[in-house]
Design a protein around this motif. Structure first.
Motif, PDB file in Angstrom:
ATOM      1  N   THR A 135     -14.669 -42.980 -18.178  1.00 55.93           N
ATOM      2  CA  THR A 135     -13.312 -43.329 -18.602  1.00 55.93           C
ATOM      3  C   THR A 135     -12.959 -42.650 -19.918  1.00 55.93           C
ATOM      4  O   THR A 135     -11.811 -42.243 -20.115  1.00 55.93           O
ATOM      5  CB  THR A 135     -13.156 -44.857 -18.727  1.00 55.93           C
ATOM      6  N   LEU A 136     -13.927 -42.503 -20.824  1.00 54.29           N
ATOM      7  CA  LEU A 136     -13.654 -41.794 -22.072  1.00 54.29           C
ATOM      8  C   LEU A 136     -13.340 -40.328 -21.799  1.00 54.29           C
ATOM      9  O   LEU A 136     -12.410 -39.766 -22.395  1.00 54.29           O
ATOM     10  CB  LEU A 136     -14.841 -41.911 -23.025  1.00 54.29           C
ATOM     11  N   SER A 137     -14.086 -39.710 -20.892  1.00 59.35           N
ATOM     12  CA  SER A 137     -13.785 -38.313 -20.567  1.00 59.35           C
ATOM     13  C   SER A 137     -12.417 -38.186 -19.896  1.00 59.35           C
ATOM     14  O   SER A 137     -11.702 -37.198 -20.109  1.00 59.35           O
ATOM     15  CB  SER A 137     -14.876 -37.723 -19.680  1.00 59.35           C
ATOM     16  N   THR A 138     -12.030 -39.181 -19.109  1.00 60.50           N
ATOM     17  CA  THR A 138     -10.695 -39.171 -18.511  1.00 60.50           C
ATOM     18  C   THR A 138      -9.616 -39.256 -19.584  1.00 60.50           C
ATOM     19  O   THR A 138      -8.607 -38.534 -19.523  1.00 60.50           O
ATOM     20  CB  THR A 138     -10.542 -40.339 -17.524  1.00 60.50           C
ATOM     21  N   MET A 139      -9.840 -40.106 -20.580  1.00 61.34           N
ATOM     22  CA  MET A 139      -8.848 -40.245 -21.651  1.00 61.34           C
ATOM     23  C   MET A 139      -8.758 -38.978 -22.497  1.00 61.34           C
ATOM     24  O   MET A 139      -7.661 -38.560 -22.882  1.00 61.34           O
ATOM     25  CB  MET A 139      -9.179 -41.454 -22.521  1.00 61.34           C
ATOM     26  N   VAL A 140      -9.894 -38.345 -22.785  1.00 65.87           N
ATOM     27  CA  VAL A 140      -9.872 -37.107 -23.566  1.00 65.87           C
ATOM     28  C   VAL A 140      -9.183 -36.000 -22.780  1.00 65.87           C
ATOM     29  O   VAL A 140      -8.386 -35.235 -23.328  1.00 65.87           O
ATOM     30  CB  VAL A 140     -11.306 -36.712 -23.984  1.00 65.87           C
ATOM     31  N   PHE A 141      -9.467 -35.914 -21.477  1.00 64.35           N
ATOM     32  CA  PHE A 141      -8.802 -34.926 -20.637  1.00 64.35           C
ATOM     33  C   PHE A 141      -7.294 -35.167 -20.600  1.00 64.35           C
ATOM     34  O   PHE A 141      -6.498 -34.234 -20.669  1.00 64.35           O
ATOM     35  CB  PHE A 141      -9.382 -34.972 -19.221  1.00 64.35           C
ATOM     36  N   ALA A 142      -6.916 -36.442 -20.520  1.00 59.68           N
ATOM     37  CA  ALA A 142      -5.489 -36.777 -20.492  1.00 59.68           C
ATOM     38  C   ALA A 142      -4.804 -36.385 -21.799  1.00 59.68           C
ATOM     39  O   ALA A 142      -3.670 -35.902 -21.793  1.00 59.68           O
ATOM     40  CB  ALA A 142      -5.314 -38.263 -20.217  1.00 59.68           C
ATOM     41  N   LEU A 143      -5.485 -36.572 -22.924  1.00 56.92           N
ATOM     42  CA  LEU A 143      -4.899 -36.161 -24.200  1.00 56.92           C
ATOM     43  C   LEU A 143      -4.773 -34.644 -24.284  1.00 56.92           C
ATOM     44  O   LEU A 143      -3.793 -34.122 -24.828  1.00 56.92           O
ATOM     45  CB  LEU A 143      -5.749 -36.675 -25.365  1.00 56.92           C
ATOM     46  N   ALA A 144      -5.758 -33.937 -23.746  1.00 60.13           N
ATOM     47  CA  ALA A 144      -5.704 -32.473 -23.784  1.00 60.13           C
ATOM     48  C   ALA A 144      -4.562 -31.941 -22.922  1.00 60.13           C
ATOM     49  O   ALA A 144      -3.926 -30.944 -23.269  1.00 60.13           O
ATOM     50  CB  ALA A 144      -7.025 -31.890 -23.315  1.00 60.13           C
ATOM     51  N   MET A 145      -4.289 -32.609 -21.812  1.00 56.42           N
ATOM     52  CA  MET A 145      -3.232 -32.164 -20.906  1.00 56.42           C
ATOM     53  C   MET A 145      -1.883 -32.833 -21.190  1.00 56.42           C
ATOM     54  O   MET A 145      -0.909 -32.568 -20.486  1.00 56.42           O
ATOM     55  CB  MET A 145      -3.630 -32.462 -19.454  1.00 56.42           C
ATOM     56  N   LEU A 146      -1.857 -33.707 -22.194  1.00 57.02           N
ATOM     57  CA  LEU A 146      -0.666 -34.488 -22.542  1.00 57.02           C
ATOM     58  C   LEU A 146      -0.139 -35.286 -21.348  1.00 57.02           C
ATOM     59  O   LEU A 146       1.067 -35.384 -21.123  1.00 57.02           O
ATOM     60  CB  LEU A 146       0.433 -33.591 -23.117  1.00 57.02           C
ATOM     61  N   ALA A 147      -1.063 -35.852 -20.597  1.00 55.82           N
ATOM     62  CA  ALA A 147      -0.712 -36.702 -19.458  1.00 55.82           C
ATOM     63  C   ALA A 147      -0.911 -38.158 -19.892  1.00 55.82           C
ATOM     64  O   ALA A 147      -1.981 -38.732 -19.717  1.00 55.82           O
ATOM     65  CB  ALA A 147      -1.585 -36.358 -18.255  1.00 55.82           C
ATOM     66  N   TRP A 148       0.134 -38.730 -20.452  1.00 56.70           N
ATOM     67  CA  TRP A 148       0.027 -40.079 -21.010  1.00 56.70           C
ATOM     68  C   TRP A 148      -0.218 -41.128 -19.940  1.00 56.70           C
ATOM     69  O   TRP A 148      -0.883 -42.132 -20.196  1.00 56.70           O
ATOM     70  CB  TRP A 148       1.283 -40.409 -21.818  1.00 56.70           C
ATOM     71  N   TRP A 149       0.295 -40.905 -18.740  1.00 55.81           N
ATOM     72  CA  TRP A 149       0.069 -41.855 -17.662  1.00 55.81           C
ATOM     73  C   TRP A 149      -1.418 -41.910 -17.302  1.00 55.81           C
ATOM     74  O   TRP A 149      -1.958 -42.975 -17.032  1.00 55.81           O
ATOM     75  CB  TRP A 149       0.906 -41.469 -16.431  1.00 55.81           C
ATOM     76  N   LEU A 150      -2.108 -40.766 -17.326  1.00 55.99           N
ATOM     77  CA  LEU A 150      -3.540 -40.740 -17.042  1.00 55.99           C
ATOM     78  C   LEU A 150      -4.332 -41.378 -18.182  1.00 55.99           C
ATOM     79  O   LEU A 150      -5.351 -42.044 -17.955  1.00 55.99           O
ATOM     80  CB  LEU A 150      -3.998 -39.306 -16.794  1.00 55.99           C
ATOM     81  N   PHE A 151      -3.854 -41.195 -19.419  1.00 54.32           N
ATOM     82  CA  PHE A 151      -4.505 -41.818 -20.569  1.00 54.32           C
ATOM     83  C   PHE A 151      -4.450 -43.337 -20.464  1.00 54.32           C
ATOM     84  O   PHE A 151      -5.425 -44.020 -20.748  1.00 54.32           O
ATOM     85  CB  PHE A 151      -3.847 -41.355 -21.870  1.00 54.32           C
TER      86      PHE A 151
END
Length: 138
Positions: A97-113
Motif C-alpha cells: 500500500t505504501l508503494s501504491t501511495m508513492v506511485f500515485a504521488l509520482a503520477m499525480l493520481a489522487w484517487w489512487l493515493f
C-alpha cells in the motif's frame, strides 16, 4: 554492551581519519569538487559517534552480561531470550500500500493515493492487532 561500544568506537575513529583524507584527495576545497561524499562521510562519522556514546552510557548503567564478563560461562546465558514474533503477512501488505501511495504521488493520481491510504490504514491496523486474535493471541 561494552564490546558493541568498542566496535562502534573503532569505526568512529576510522571515519574521523578517513573523512579529511577523502576531502583532501578529492580536492573538495575547489568549486567543482565532490561535496556529496565528504558530507556523507561527516554524517556517517557523527552517526557512529552517537551510537558509540549511547552504547557506552548504556553499558555503564546496566549489569554486565555473561558475554561481557571475563569469567562468564556459556551456561550463564541460558534461559528465555525474549519474544520473537512468528511469520506475518501484514508487513507485505503495508509495503504494497505504501508503494501504491508513492506511485500515485509520482503520477499525480489522487484517487489512487486515497485508495492506497484506506488500504494502508487497514493493513496497519491488522499489523498492530495481529497478536490480539488467532493462534498467537496474548
Amino acid at each position: 554492551m561494552k564490546i558493541e561500544a568498542w566496535v562502534f568506537g573503532v569505526t568512529t575513529v576510522f571515519l574521523v581519519l578517513v573523512t579529511p583524507a577523502y576531502w583532501f584527495i578529492t580536492d573538495a576545497g575547489d568549486s567543482g569538487a565532490d561535496w556529496t561524499g565528504t558530507s556523507a562521510l561527516v554524517m556517517t562519522t557523527l552517526l557512529a559517534a552517537m551510537v558509540t556514546f549511547y552504547l557506552g552510557f548504556q553499558a555503564q548503567r546496566m549489569d554486565a552480561r555473561p558475554e561481557d564478563r571475563k569469567d562468564g560461562e556459556i551456561a550463564d546465558g541460558a534461559g528465555e531470550l525474549g519474544f520473537f514474533p512468528p511469520f506475518s503477512w501484514w508487513p507485505l501488505w503495508c509495503a504494497m500500500t505504501l508503494s501504491t501511495m508513492v506511485f500515485a504521488l509520482a503520477m499525480l493520481a489522487w484517487w489512487l493515493f486515497i485508495i492506497g491510504l484506506v488500504l494502508g490504514a487497514i493493513a496497519l491496523v491488522g499489523w498492530i492487532f495481529e497478536y490480539y486474535r488467532g493462534d498467537f493471541a496474548h
